[in-house]
Design an enzyme around this catalytic site. Structure first.
Site, PDB file in Angstrom:
ATOM      1  CG  ASP A  59      19.231  27.159  49.821  1.00  0.00           C
ATOM      2  OD1 ASP A  59      19.612  26.154  50.457  1.00  0.00           O
ATOM      3  OD2 ASP A  59      19.560  27.358  48.641  1.00  0.00           O
ATOM      4  CE1 TYR A  89      25.291  37.019  63.022  1.00  0.00           C
ATOM      5  CE2 TYR A  89      24.236  36.278  65.024  1.00  0.00           C
ATOM      6  CZ  TYR A  89      24.151  36.680  63.719  1.00  0.00           C
ATOM      7  OH  TYR A  89      22.936  36.748  63.101  1.00  0.00           O
ATOM      8  CG  ASP A 132      13.933  36.220  64.932  1.00  0.00           C
ATOM      9  OD1 ASP A 132      14.249  35.574  65.952  1.00  0.00           O
ATOM     10  OD2 ASP A 132      13.954  37.459  64.877  1.00  0.00           O
ATOM     11  CG  ASP A 152      19.951  35.791  64.780  1.00  0.00           C
ATOM     12  OD1 ASP A 152      18.839  35.900  65.327  1.00  0.00           O
ATOM     13  OD2 ASP A 152      20.767  36.718  64.737  1.00  0.00           O
ATOM     14  CE  LYS A 189      23.330  28.242  50.132  1.00  0.00           C
ATOM     15  NZ  LYS A 189      22.402  27.642  49.236  1.00  0.00           N
TER      16      LYS A 189
END
Ligand code: NAD
Length: 367
Positions: free
Chosen positions: A223, A139, A251, A247, A190
């Site tokens: 994942d 970001y 959620d 993020d 990851k």
């Protein structure tokens, strides 16, 4: 002693839920003599209309000076030019305040097991703390942008970037939190594909060995975490991850608690020489333009953000626990806003009605 608390209600349902959060802070002030000095600042659409900027320098200065900031939400403000939204938005406020650790607790309340999208037997008892890195990663990384190639087609670039220090400081918070909980940290990255993931894993492993051998550490691929959080969320205690994965995965985890309207968060920076950490507390949800102005938003995420503020900024653990208990008891007593599953024939509460129910339980509990 006075503690300064700055309210930034923002846009959409932000002011609606923050009004209820404010009632809770005022109640704690009255009954516990907490000595909070409350001030308010604008951000978002109203600020832009008044000053030409969605986030003014005065608001940034006030936020930095406050002992804690209680923030509602911003967004849904397409009238504001995109460039200003990006340069003068929430990311800017977080960066200016140096907030790098975002704590997002996810709890399954027994009373809400019929509201979660998971099976009751999977969701029951979940008590998870997601620690999201907040000030770096994709970001913020440069270069970024959209360019037009010689063939006339456009190409977009975002850069995922982490330094060792950025990984270490947020991981250190995660390990400290685990010591106050069940003593387990899952480091989510990851690391099989991404270079930042490899560095993340290396740094967390080294920090664990050097400073936190008493905490159980496990590495989980992002994942796989996405799958495990739906399969068996109870296996996790504290999970630390980068900005983007945090993020998304927080959620998704929100649904374990029944609604995005249930999730509070704390964003913390580096302690100064007096041990005071810059801190901003906010619901995980956004400005919810689809329900704004209707008075039906769930204020629990905002109210639980007050509890997090008492715990993390003011060491008022007993009062924080009291607010959380009042919320749990209100839910057990059947209080529901429309985002939560409502039994047929039962009228859902308004935002203020849920505030009333929680304040009534606080009073019954002695606050
Ligand atoms: P959102 O969180 O605002 O809403 C998602 C869905 O959840 C909507 O259907 C909404 O009605 C519902 N919802 C959210 N909070 C609720 C509550 N307290 N009670 C009942 N229902 C609730 O996310 P979105 O729709 O993706 O984004 C809307 C705007 O908010 C966008 O402009 C986005 O950029 C912004 N946003 C801001 C923040 C923030 O300020 N921290 C966070 C996320 C999104």
């Amino acid at each position: 002693m006075t503690h300064s608390v700055l309210f930034i209600p923002g846009d959409g349902i932000g002011p609606e839920v923050m009004a209820q959060a404010r009632r809770v802070v005022e109640r704690i002030n009255e009954t516990r003599g907490a000595g909070f000095a409350l001030t308010e600042a604008q951000m978002g659409l109203d600020a832009w209309k008044a000053t030409g900027l969605p986030l003014s320098d005065e608001t940034i200065v006030a936020a930095k000076a406050a002992d804690a900031v209680l923030f509602g939400a911003v967004g849904g403000d397409e009238e504001i030019p995109r460039k200003l939204r990006r340069e003068r938005g929430l990311l800017r406020l977080r960066r200016e305040m140096g907030l790098y650790a975002n704590l997002r607790p996810v709890k399954a309340h027994d009373a809400l097991l019929d509201s979660t999208s998971l099976k009751e037997r999977v969701a029951r008892g979940v008590d998870l703390m997601i620690v999201r890195e907040l000030s770096s990663g994709v970001y913020f990384g440069e270069p970024r942008g959209i360019e037009t190639l010689p063939n006339g087609k456009r190409r977009a670039v975002d850069t995922q970037l982490y330094t060792e220090e950025e990984i270490e400081r947020v991981a250190r918070d995660a390990f400290h939190l685990a010591r106050t909980r069940r003593g387990m940290v899952a480091s989510v990255a990851k690391s099989n594909v991404m270079e930042t993931g490899r560095l993340w894993r290396d740094v967390v492993t080294a920090l664990h060995a050097a400073e936190f051998p008493d905490v159980a550490l496990r590495h989980v691929l992002s994942d796989n975490f996405a799958m495990q959080i739906i399969r068996d969320p109870r296996q996790f205690d504290v999970a630390v991850m980068d900005n983007l994965f945090g993020d998304l995965l927080s959620d998704a985890s929100a649904m374990i608690s029944g609604s995005l309207g249930m999730l509070p968060s704390a964003s913390l920076g580096t302690a100064d020489s007096n041990g005071r950490r810059p801190a901003l507390y906010e619901p995980v949800h956004g400005s919810a333009p689809d329900i704004a102005g209707k008075g039906i938003a769930n204020p629990i995420a905002a109210i639980l953000s007050v509890a997090m503020m008492l715990r993390h900024s003011f060491a008022m653990e007993a009062d924080a626990a009291l607010i959380e208990k009042a919320v749990a008891e209100a839910l057990e007593g059947g209080a529901r806003t429309a985002d939560l599953y409502v039994q047929g024939g039962v009228q859902p509460l308004t935002t203020a009605g849920m505030g009333d129910a929680i304040l009534a339980r606080m009073e019954a509990l002695g606050a």
